[in-house]
Design a protein around this motif. Structure first.
Motif, mmCIF file in Angstrom:
data_model
loop_
_atom_site.group_PDB
_atom_site.id
_atom_site.type_symbol
_atom_site.label_atom_id
_atom_site.label_comp_id
_atom_site.label_asym_id
_atom_site.label_seq_id
_atom_site.Cartn_x
_atom_site.Cartn_y
_atom_site.Cartn_z
ATOM 1 N N THR A 1 0.823 -1.215 0.000
ATOM 2 C CA THR A 1 0.000 0.000 0.000
ATOM 3 C C THR A 1 0.856 1.265 0.000
ATOM 4 O O THR A 1 0.314 2.368 0.066
ATOM 5 N N GLY A 2 2.172 1.096 -0.046
ATOM 6 C CA GLY A 2 3.064 2.250 -0.068
ATOM 7 C C GLY A 2 3.532 2.718 1.292
ATOM 8 O O GLY A 2 4.197 3.756 1.390
ATOM 9 N N ALA A 3 3.205 1.982 2.365
ATOM 10 C CA ALA A 3 3.587 2.392 3.716
ATOM 11 C C ALA A 3 5.065 2.140 3.974
ATOM 12 O O ALA A 3 5.687 1.260 3.362
ATOM 13 N N SER A 4 5.628 2.922 4.892
ATOM 14 C CA SER A 4 6.997 2.711 5.363
ATOM 15 C C SER A 4 6.959 1.719 6.520
ATOM 16 O O SER A 4 6.266 1.955 7.524
ATOM 17 N N VAL A 5 7.674 0.615 6.390
ATOM 18 C CA VAL A 5 7.566 -0.477 7.360
ATOM 19 C C VAL A 5 8.950 -0.942 7.791
ATOM 20 O O VAL A 5 9.857 -1.099 6.967
ATOM 21 N N ILE A 6 9.107 -1.172 9.091
ATOM 22 C CA ILE A 6 10.267 -1.871 9.634
ATOM 23 C C ILE A 6 9.730 -3.122 10.324
ATOM 24 O O ILE A 6 8.978 -3.021 11.299
ATOM 25 N N TYR A 7 10.085 -4.291 9.796
ATOM 26 C CA TYR A 7 9.673 -5.546 10.420
ATOM 27 C C TYR A 7 10.893 -6.130 11.109
ATOM 28 O O TYR A 7 11.918 -6.363 10.470
ATOM 29 N N THR A 8 10.793 -6.374 12.408
ATOM 30 C CA THR A 8 11.999 -6.712 13.165
ATOM 31 C C THR A 8 11.723 -7.689 14.294
ATOM 32 O O THR A 8 10.603 -7.813 14.789
ATOM 33 N N THR A 9 12.771 -8.363 14.685
ATOM 34 C CA THR A 9 12.813 -9.161 15.909
ATOM 35 C C THR A 9 14.272 -9.449 16.195
ATOM 36 O O THR A 9 15.155 -9.116 15.400
ATOM 37 N N CYS A 10 14.551 -10.036 17.351
ATOM 38 C CA CYS A 10 15.914 -10.473 17.654
ATOM 39 C C CYS A 10 15.832 -11.629 18.632
ATOM 40 O O CYS A 10 14.801 -11.841 19.272
ATOM 41 N N THR A 11 16.900 -12.385 18.736
ATOM 42 C CA THR A 11 16.870 -13.539 19.626
ATOM 43 C C THR A 11 16.920 -13.100 21.088
ATOM 44 O O THR A 11 17.442 -12.042 21.430
ATOM 45 N N ASP A 12 16.366 -13.953 21.938
ATOM 46 C CA ASP A 12 16.231 -13.673 23.371
ATOM 47 C C ASP A 12 17.228 -14.558 24.120
ATOM 48 O O ASP A 12 16.868 -15.586 24.701
ATOM 49 N N ALA B 1 22.244 -1.042 24.875
ATOM 50 C CA ALA B 1 20.853 -0.605 24.714
ATOM 51 C C ALA B 1 20.016 -1.013 25.921
ATOM 52 O O ALA B 1 19.214 -0.225 26.440
ATOM 53 N N VAL B 2 20.205 -2.255 26.380
ATOM 54 C CA VAL B 2 19.447 -2.737 27.535
ATOM 55 C C VAL B 2 19.811 -1.946 28.790
ATOM 56 O O VAL B 2 18.936 -1.483 29.540
ATOM 57 N N LEU B 3 21.093 -1.775 29.015
ATOM 58 C CA LEU B 3 21.527 -1.101 30.238
ATOM 59 C C LEU B 3 21.126 0.368 30.250
ATOM 60 O O LEU B 3 20.746 0.900 31.302
ATOM 61 N N GLU B 4 21.187 1.051 29.120
ATOM 62 C CA GLU B 4 20.748 2.445 29.072
ATOM 63 C C GLU B 4 19.259 2.555 29.391
ATOM 64 O O GLU B 4 18.820 3.465 30.110
ATOM 65 N N PHE B 5 18.462 1.605 28.887
ATOM 66 C CA PHE B 5 17.017 1.601 29.103
ATOM 67 C C PHE B 5 16.685 1.437 30.579
ATOM 68 O O PHE B 5 15.883 2.189 31.150
ATOM 69 N N VAL B 6 17.306 0.438 31.237
ATOM 70 C CA VAL B 6 16.961 0.162 32.638
ATOM 71 C C VAL B 6 17.630 1.147 33.590
ATOM 72 O O VAL B 6 17.064 1.491 34.633
ATOM 73 N N THR B 7 18.823 1.619 33.248
ATOM 74 C CA THR B 7 19.502 2.574 34.122
ATOM 75 C C THR B 7 18.746 3.894 34.190
ATOM 76 O O THR B 7 18.686 4.540 35.259
ATOM 77 N N ALA B 8 18.147 4.302 33.060
ATOM 78 C CA ALA B 8 17.336 5.525 33.073
ATOM 79 C C ALA B 8 16.168 5.392 34.038
ATOM 80 O O ALA B 8 15.812 6.352 34.748
ATOM 81 N N LEU B 9 15.573 4.222 34.123
ATOM 82 C CA LEU B 9 14.473 4.001 35.063
ATOM 83 C C LEU B 9 14.978 3.973 36.494
ATOM 84 O O LEU B 9 14.331 4.495 37.409
ATOM 85 N N LEU C 1 20.006 -9.048 35.384
ATOM 86 C CA LEU C 1 18.724 -8.477 34.984
ATOM 87 C C LEU C 1 17.752 -9.619 34.700
ATOM 88 O O LEU C 1 18.119 -10.630 34.086
ATOM 89 N N TYR C 2 16.524 -9.472 35.162
ATOM 90 C CA TYR C 2 15.501 -10.485 34.878
ATOM 91 C C TYR C 2 15.311 -10.555 33.359
ATOM 92 O O TYR C 2 15.123 -9.519 32.701
ATOM 93 N N PRO C 3 15.404 -11.743 32.751
ATOM 94 C CA PRO C 3 15.449 -11.838 31.287
ATOM 95 C C PRO C 3 14.306 -11.140 30.562
ATOM 96 O O PRO C 3 14.515 -10.517 29.513
ATOM 97 N N TRP C 4 13.084 -11.212 31.118
ATOM 98 C CA TRP C 4 11.935 -10.679 30.388
ATOM 99 C C TRP C 4 11.962 -9.163 30.275
ATOM 100 O O TRP C 4 11.304 -8.600 29.394
ATOM 101 N N ILE C 5 12.705 -8.466 31.120
ATOM 102 C CA ILE C 5 12.688 -7.001 31.021
ATOM 103 C C ILE C 5 13.593 -6.492 29.899
ATOM 104 O O ILE C 5 13.648 -5.287 29.639
ATOM 105 N N GLU C 6 14.289 -7.401 29.221
ATOM 106 C CA GLU C 6 15.098 -6.992 28.085
ATOM 107 C C GLU C 6 14.264 -6.737 26.832
ATOM 108 O O GLU C 6 14.759 -6.147 25.865
ATOM 109 N N ALA C 7 13.011 -7.175 26.806
ATOM 110 C CA ALA C 7 12.248 -7.190 25.556
ATOM 111 C C ALA C 7 12.133 -5.817 24.905
ATOM 112 O O ALA C 7 12.351 -5.668 23.696
#
Length: 548
Positions: free
Chosen positions: A39-50, A102-110, A250-256
């Motif tokens: 449809t002409g939309a700009s899309v980023i489809y992503t995932t990564c391993t856990d 990326a994970v540490l910056e996210f949780v350290t800010a909190l 870090l509890y694994p699930w909070i990395e998501a």
């Protein structure tokens, strides 16, 4: 134009992907992303391993390898399976020092903002090994539905069971190691403090979630919300940088959340931008999650709270598309009983478009569904390939002697516009459904084949409507669509219908081994190679994988 970020649930790197996984978030997210692009939309489809999950530890122990080696091999296998299925992510980003930053910056800010609380919790411990038991390291009985369950979340009912809530706990790695409880200081994020914002969010989401998942959200919001572990005593994962919890991970699930922010950044490829740039609220990205029912608590509440805890810095998801479980021959996929089919094995014996079509047609969208080889043969060959190739031959016959563009009647234009609207209704949110999209393909395929067989449709109308059929099927039938696009066909899904259309040839689909093709097959029409569907192939007896 804002961008849509499509996120498929992050696969645990403790084995390859079987077709139960593929029929869930990965194919569904891919079909949605491909539709948006059409449809002409700009899309980023992503995932990564856990990689930090405790299931990596338990599988490595059973397999006689190390968690690090298991992650490396599993990531390669998952990447190959996603690529083989044509899942249109950029790839799997490395879980490296940039990911950890990326994970540490996210949780350290909190942490710096005072969002975490220190709590004393009772954790089960395997007394001989001294291992703290959580998530995949512990098994027992769900306190809500009384089904057998791992720690963290019950796969059957979706309710969380952190800390000492699991009944009759035992160590997954050594069931004979007695379990005791130990008071332990950890950091948590109190979900209850975000109740008002969660309630407001889900009020606005009314009608946008599938019913079963929304029922679970309602059940969870109807009682006190749990504290989310932020740190945990463990030997595998990312070390927690907080002074209150020395030696913990870090509890694994909070990395998501930081994980998919990182994978979005990596997929775009502009390393000059901050790691969380594309998720910042000012860009107004449209975020859509695809995940299974057993992840409703994680993606629907826990991860949402971690976004909300950052204030207004980040966008929140506009939709969660949740699938149920996909069974194999009437029973749950089971690695311990070798009751599974790996994606790579099935694709080695059955053409990709036929696999994608069958999984799309039978995906467990609203209730549990299942895979059978007889169903794949019936769907892929009898219901799809045979009539499809009949239509292809009819179009080739019609095209003989024609060149350039042929006129389309007003009725043909109206029918093509109606087809586009039906397909868009299948692919648009909140009613997104691969099941209905695949059934719509069959409906118009049989209609057009019948009209062509009776010479009851004008040449231009047949060309336009067949092209529209392939455009609607293109997010699923990617190889047929790719062959047509390479030949110059316009497969965009727009409401505009032309007064004339170039002569169009419909690429053929693979036929079942032994099927005799018609003598008048047009050699100029692309023909994807047929492959056999043997009754016993495709089950590997070489790997084990924890299921969650």
């Amino acid at each position: 134009m804002s961008t849509t970020i499509v996120v498929a649930a992050t696969p645990t790197s403790n084995g390859d992907l079987h077709i139960g996984h593929m029929a869930g978030p990965y194919l569904a997210g891919d079909v949605y992303a491909r539709y948006l692009r059409a449809t002409g939309a700009s899309v980023i489809y992503t995932t990564c391993t856990d990689d930090s999950q405790s299931y990596v530890v338990t599988t490595a122990r059973r397999s006689g390898t190390t968690p690090r080696e298991l992650c490396a091999g599993s990531t390669e296998a998952i990447a190959r399976s996603l690529s083989a299925m044509g899942i249109s992510t950029t790839g799997l980003p490395p879980i490296d020092h940039v990911y950890r930053r990326a994970v540490l910056e996210f949780v350290t800010a909190l942490y710096d903002a005072g969002r975490f609380r220190q709590r004393t919790v009772r954790l089960p411990v395997a007394t001989r090994s001294g291992t703290y038991l959580f998530d995949g390291l512990v098994s027992g009985t769900c306190p809500v539905c009384l089904a057998g369950s791992s720690g963290g979340v019950c796969e059957a009912c979706g309710h969380p069971n952190n800390y000492d809530e699991l009944l009759d706990p035992h160590s997954t790695m050594d069931p004979d190691d007695p379990v005791a409880y130990r008071d332990t200081e950890i950091l948590v994020l109190p979900m209850e403090e975000y109740r008002d914002r969660l309630t407001a969010y889900y009020t606005a989401q009314a009608g946008r979630w599938r019913p079963h998942a929304m029922q679970l959200i309602g059940e969870l919001l109807a009682k006190p919300l749990p504290d989310v572990p932020v740190t945990i005593p463990a030997a595998w994962g990312i070390p927690a940088p907080f002074p209150e919890t020395p030696g913990q991970m870090l509890y694994p699930w909070i990395e998501a959340m930081p994980a998919v922010m990182y994978s979005t950044w990596w997929s775009v490829g502009d390393t000059t931008l901050p790691l969380d740039e594309h998720w910042r609220a000012e860009h107004e990205a449209d975020v859509v999650y695809f995940h299974g029912y057993d992840n409703v608590y994680h993606w629907g509440l826990m991860d949402l709270v971690f976004l909300l805890a950052h204030g207004d810095r980040y966008v929140t998801p506009s939709a969660n598309v949740c699938n149920e479980f996909y069974d194999l021959a009437g029973e749950k996929f089971s690695t311990s009983r070798d009751h599974l089919i790996w994606t790579a094995d099935l694709l080695a014996e059955v053409p990709r478009d036929l696999v994608r079509f069958h999984l799309a047609h039978t995906a467990p969208e609203l209730s549990r569904t299942g895979f059978t080889r007889e169903g794949l043969r019936d769907n892929g060959y009898r219901r799809l390939s045979t009539p499809w190739n009949g239509l292809s031959e009819a179009i080739s016959e019609t095209a003989r002697g024609l060149s350039g563009a042929v006129p389309v009647t007003p009725d043909g234009r109206r029918r093509a516009a109606a087809m586009v609207q039906r397909f868009r209704g299948c692919y648009e949110l909140p009613g997104y459904s691969m099941n209905r999209a695949a059934e719509t393909v069959l409906t118009h395929l049989n209609r057009l084949r019948d009209l062509a067989a009776r010479s009851a449709i004008a040449a231009g109308d047949l060309m336009l409507e067949a092209r529209t059929l392939l455009a609607g099927a293109a997010p699923i039938l990617i190889d047929a669509a790719g062959a047509a696009a390479a030949a110059g066909a316009d497969l965009s899904l727009t409401a505009e219908t032309p007064a004339s259309v170039p002569v169009f040839r419909l690429p053929r689909l693979p036929e079942e081994a032994g099927h005799e093709a018609a003598d008048h097959r047009d050699p100029s029409v692309p023909d994807l190679l047929p492959l056999p569907l043997s009754a016993g192939a495709g089950v590997r007896r070489r790997s084990v994988r924890d299921e969650r």
